[in-house]
Write an enzyme that holds these catalytic residues in place. Structure first.
Site, PDB file in Angstrom:
ATOM      1  N   VAL A  52       0.807  -1.227   0.000  1.00  0.00           N
ATOM      2  CA  VAL A  52       0.000   0.000   0.000  1.00  0.00           C
ATOM      3  C   VAL A  52       0.838   1.274   0.000  1.00  0.00           C
ATOM      4  O   VAL A  52       0.287   2.372  -0.074  1.00  0.00           O
ATOM      5  CB  VAL A  52      -0.968   0.027   1.210  1.00  0.00           C
ATOM      6  CG1 VAL A  52      -2.041  -1.039   1.063  1.00  0.00           C
ATOM      7  CG2 VAL A  52      -0.218  -0.112   2.531  1.00  0.00           C
ATOM      8  N   TYR A  53       2.146   1.166   0.100  1.00  0.00           N
ATOM      9  CA  TYR A  53       2.973   2.371   0.048  1.00  0.00           C
ATOM     10  C   TYR A  53       2.859   2.969  -1.360  1.00  0.00           C
ATOM     11  O   TYR A  53       3.214   2.332  -2.352  1.00  0.00           O
ATOM     12  CB  TYR A  53       4.437   2.063   0.352  1.00  0.00           C
ATOM     13  CG  TYR A  53       4.727   1.674   1.784  1.00  0.00           C
ATOM     14  CD1 TYR A  53       3.749   1.718   2.771  1.00  0.00           C
ATOM     15  CD2 TYR A  53       6.003   1.267   2.166  1.00  0.00           C
ATOM     16  CE1 TYR A  53       4.016   1.366   4.080  1.00  0.00           C
ATOM     17  CE2 TYR A  53       6.287   0.917   3.482  1.00  0.00           C
ATOM     18  CZ  TYR A  53       5.289   0.961   4.436  1.00  0.00           C
ATOM     19  OH  TYR A  53       5.573   0.604   5.727  1.00  0.00           O
ATOM     20  N   SER A  54       2.345   4.181  -1.415  1.00  0.00           N
ATOM     21  CA  SER A  54       2.114   4.864  -2.695  1.00  0.00           C
ATOM     22  C   SER A  54       1.267   3.998  -3.628  1.00  0.00           C
ATOM     23  O   SER A  54       1.470   3.993  -4.853  1.00  0.00           O
ATOM     24  CB  SER A  54       3.441   5.230  -3.372  1.00  0.00           C
ATOM     25  OG  SER A  54       4.230   6.028  -2.517  1.00  0.00           O
ATOM     26  N   GLY A  56       1.241   0.887  -4.186  1.00  0.00           N
ATOM     27  CA  GLY A  56       2.066  -0.047  -4.955  1.00  0.00           C
ATOM     28  C   GLY A  56       3.237   0.609  -5.642  1.00  0.00           C
ATOM     29  O   GLY A  56       4.131  -0.075  -6.150  1.00  0.00           O
ATOM     30  N   LYS A  80       4.798  -6.087   2.830  1.00  0.00           N
ATOM     31  CA  LYS A  80       3.659  -6.358   3.709  1.00  0.00           C
ATOM     32  C   LYS A  80       2.379  -6.447   2.894  1.00  0.00           C
ATOM     33  O   LYS A  80       2.290  -5.910   1.787  1.00  0.00           O
ATOM     34  CB  LYS A  80       3.498  -5.236   4.754  1.00  0.00           C
ATOM     35  CG  LYS A  80       4.764  -4.879   5.493  1.00  0.00           C
ATOM     36  CD  LYS A  80       4.524  -3.736   6.458  1.00  0.00           C
ATOM     37  CE  LYS A  80       5.826  -3.115   6.905  1.00  0.00           C
ATOM     38  NZ  LYS A  80       6.468  -2.320   5.835  1.00  0.00           N
TER      39      LYS A  80
END
Length: 326
Positions: A52-54, A56, A80
């Site tokens: 979920v960082y940016s 993907g 994660k």
């Protein structure tokens, strides 16, 4: 850089990890490439990201940078799964969601396996056994080498790790990633004792107290800082109270006495706490990261560690207090 075993496993990681929370959003390809090169040159091998960082973008950017910079087998890639951008359900640790998320992460990362796959948060809507079964399937399929959890409370971590230890064919929980710093010692109440007892390595996130322990907010909020950002100011604000200021002042005093930066003192303190394997360090640029990595040579004197322990000590009462002495 010194390397440590991740929990009771054979996986060895550098004692500082590189975080990618802002990659693909606030951190562009040029700055990310510079930071990755600095980190690898310093002997680092653990790069932490999440699906979920940016949205993907961090995983995708990491894959682009790795090509030609480092051999895949020399890097420990940790990602994660389990967080979802859904206003009605923040976490989904069901077997179906996790395994689909893993396939998507592998595609963005451009690799056929990840070294450490972590459940991003506890999902109360899914039976824990189902979540853990997804980890076993991922390892058995060869798509994952080691597994961990993130943001689990003490009882949640103990339940998950004990369940995995109870079955010969189950995969041991290698790590737990939790926020831990001089400004946030909450994991010492139950999470850290559980991790130590069960052989789970701790990967501290936000080891610099969301940037506050660098002492840059001591007198004002820098205009280019997270605290001045419309998006991230609420993330920093809880650590700008009077209690936090006293701790930051103590860190700054210790730094002056040692002729190092406040960042070095705060990072060395958490890096060398019992049970800690590798704090995950994020930076805006290569210069910031170089300063953090230069903490490698610093070991805090016992009297300074003790003083910092005292000034930042959280208030623990029943049932943590030793009632036999009262």
């Amino acid at each position: 850089m010194e390397r440590r075993h991740l929990g009771r496993t054979g996986l060895r990681v550098s004692r500082l990890g590189l975080g990618t929370l802002t990659w693909g959003r606030d951190t562009g390809e040029h700055d990310a490439a510079d930071m990755l090169k600095v980190y690898l040159d310093a002997g680092g091998n653990l790069v932490d990201t999440a699906d979920v960082y940016s949205d993907g973008g961090a995983e995708y950017l990491l894959s682009r940078l790795l090509d030609g910079m480092v051999a895949r087998e020399e890097l420990v890639i940790a990602t994660k799964a389990g967080s979802v951008p859904d206003p009605y359900r923040r976490f989904d640790a069901s077997r179906g969601h996790l395994l689909s998320a893993l396939d998507a992460s592998l595609e963005r990362l451009g690799t056929d396996y990840v070294d450490l796959w972590q459940v991003h948060a506890f999902d109360p809507s899914t039976p824990t056994e189902e979540t853990l079964q997804a980890l076993d399937i991922a390892v058995a399929s060869g798509r994952v080498r080691y597994v961990g959890v993130s943001n689990f409370s003490g009882w949640q971590l103990a339940k998950a790790a004990t369940w995995q230890l109870a079955g010969a064919s189950r995969t041991t929980v290698a790590s737990t990633q939790m926020e831990y710093s001089l400004l946030q010692r909450g994991i010492e109440r139950e999470v850290l004792p559980a991790a130590l007892d069960l052989g789970v390595g701790v990967l501290p996130s936000s080891p610099l107290g969301r940037g506050v322990l660098t002492a840059k907010y001591r007198y004002a909020t820098p205009p280019d800082s997270r605290g001045a950002s419309e998006l991230l100011s609420a993330f920093v604000e809880p650590y700008l109270d009077e209690g936090s200021r006293r701790i930051v002042d103590a860190v700054a005093t210790a730094a002056d006495g040692l002729a190092v930066s406040a960042l070095h003192v705060a990072l060395a303190w958490v890096r060398d706490r019992p049970g800690v394997v590798a704090p995950i360090v994020g930076a805006r640029n290569a210069l910031q990261l170089e300063e953090a990595l230069s903490v490698e040579a610093l070991t805090l004197p016992e009297e300074i560690r003790s003083a910092l322990d005292d000034v930042s000590a959280p208030l623990h009462r029943y049932p943590d207090q030793d009632w036999s002495t009262l």
